[in-house]
Scaffold this motif. Sequence first.
Motif, PDB file in Angstrom:
ATOM      1  N   ASP A  11       0.823  -1.217   0.000  1.00 12.26           N
ATOM      2  CA  ASP A  11       0.000   0.000   0.000  1.00 12.26           C
ATOM      3  C   ASP A  11       0.853   1.262   0.000  1.00 12.26           C
ATOM      4  O   ASP A  11       0.379   2.342   0.304  1.00 12.26           O
ATOM      5  N   GLN A  49      -3.804   5.380  -1.280  1.00 11.97           N
ATOM      6  CA  GLN A  49      -5.000   4.752  -1.856  1.00 11.97           C
ATOM      7  C   GLN A  49      -4.724   4.131  -3.227  1.00 11.97           C
ATOM      8  O   GLN A  49      -5.139   3.014  -3.499  1.00 11.97           O
ATOM      9  N   GLU A  50      -4.015   4.856  -4.093  1.00 12.71           N
ATOM     10  CA  GLU A  50      -3.739   4.351  -5.445  1.00 12.71           C
ATOM     11  C   GLU A  50      -2.894   3.080  -5.391  1.00 12.71           C
ATOM     12  O   GLU A  50      -3.092   2.160  -6.189  1.00 12.71           O
ATOM     13  N   ALA A  51      -1.942   3.024  -4.469  1.00  5.94           N
ATOM     14  CA  ALA A  51      -1.102   1.828  -4.339  1.00  5.94           C
ATOM     15  C   ALA A  51      -1.930   0.654  -3.846  1.00  5.94           C
ATOM     16  O   ALA A  51      -1.795  -0.476  -4.341  1.00  5.94           O
ATOM     17  N   GLU A  53      -5.134   0.192  -4.223  1.00  2.00           N
ATOM     18  CA  GLU A  53      -6.088  -0.212  -5.254  1.00  2.00           C
ATOM     19  C   GLU A  53      -5.481  -1.205  -6.246  1.00  2.00           C
ATOM     20  O   GLU A  53      -6.194  -2.046  -6.796  1.00  2.00           O
ATOM     21  N   VAL A  54      -4.164  -1.126  -6.467  1.00  2.00           N
ATOM     22  CA  VAL A  54      -3.506  -2.056  -7.376  1.00  2.00           C
ATOM     23  C   VAL A  54      -3.702  -3.495  -6.913  1.00  2.00           C
ATOM     24  O   VAL A  54      -3.883  -4.407  -7.721  1.00  2.00           O
TER      25      VAL A  54
END
Length: 173
Positions: A11, A49-51, A53-54
Amino acid sequence: MSIIMVDIESDGPIPGDYSMVSFGAVVVEESLSKTFYGKLKPISDKWIQEALEVSGHTREEVLSFSEPVEVMNEFKVWLNENSNGNPMFYSDNNGFDWQFINWYFHHFLGENPFGFSSSNLGSLYKGMVSDTFKNFKHLTRTKHTHNPVDDAIGNAEALLHMKQEMGLKIGLK
């Protein structure tokens, strides 16, 4: 010595400040049937958050995952049961994957069964084809899904292809 292909999802960019969400491993051999999948509870209140979501998981989901010390101990036992001699760590991006696995092993168990080194699949392929702009991803059969077991298996398929079809001299036991 057995080659273990590893892939991790996190994350954030570094261990300690951020958490390893999950990781997958496979013994590199013909069957690619010896796999490990670990899902770990966060060790930090920080996450990007973007990490996250992966990985395909939400923060709420990862908060219910297993304690890292339990998962790392299970992985150590799995390594002992599934590798001949000292396991060798390989990954697509060992600069990223290795830092998390190494940190988590040392932080939670005080040792790393892989020792102090790792190998980068992408660099190995670039050397084999003598071109630093080439990528090995076309050698995989398993779709890259960000499920770390799928991704580790795909990378193992590429390494097996390098051995069987391209003449890489590598011991797989």
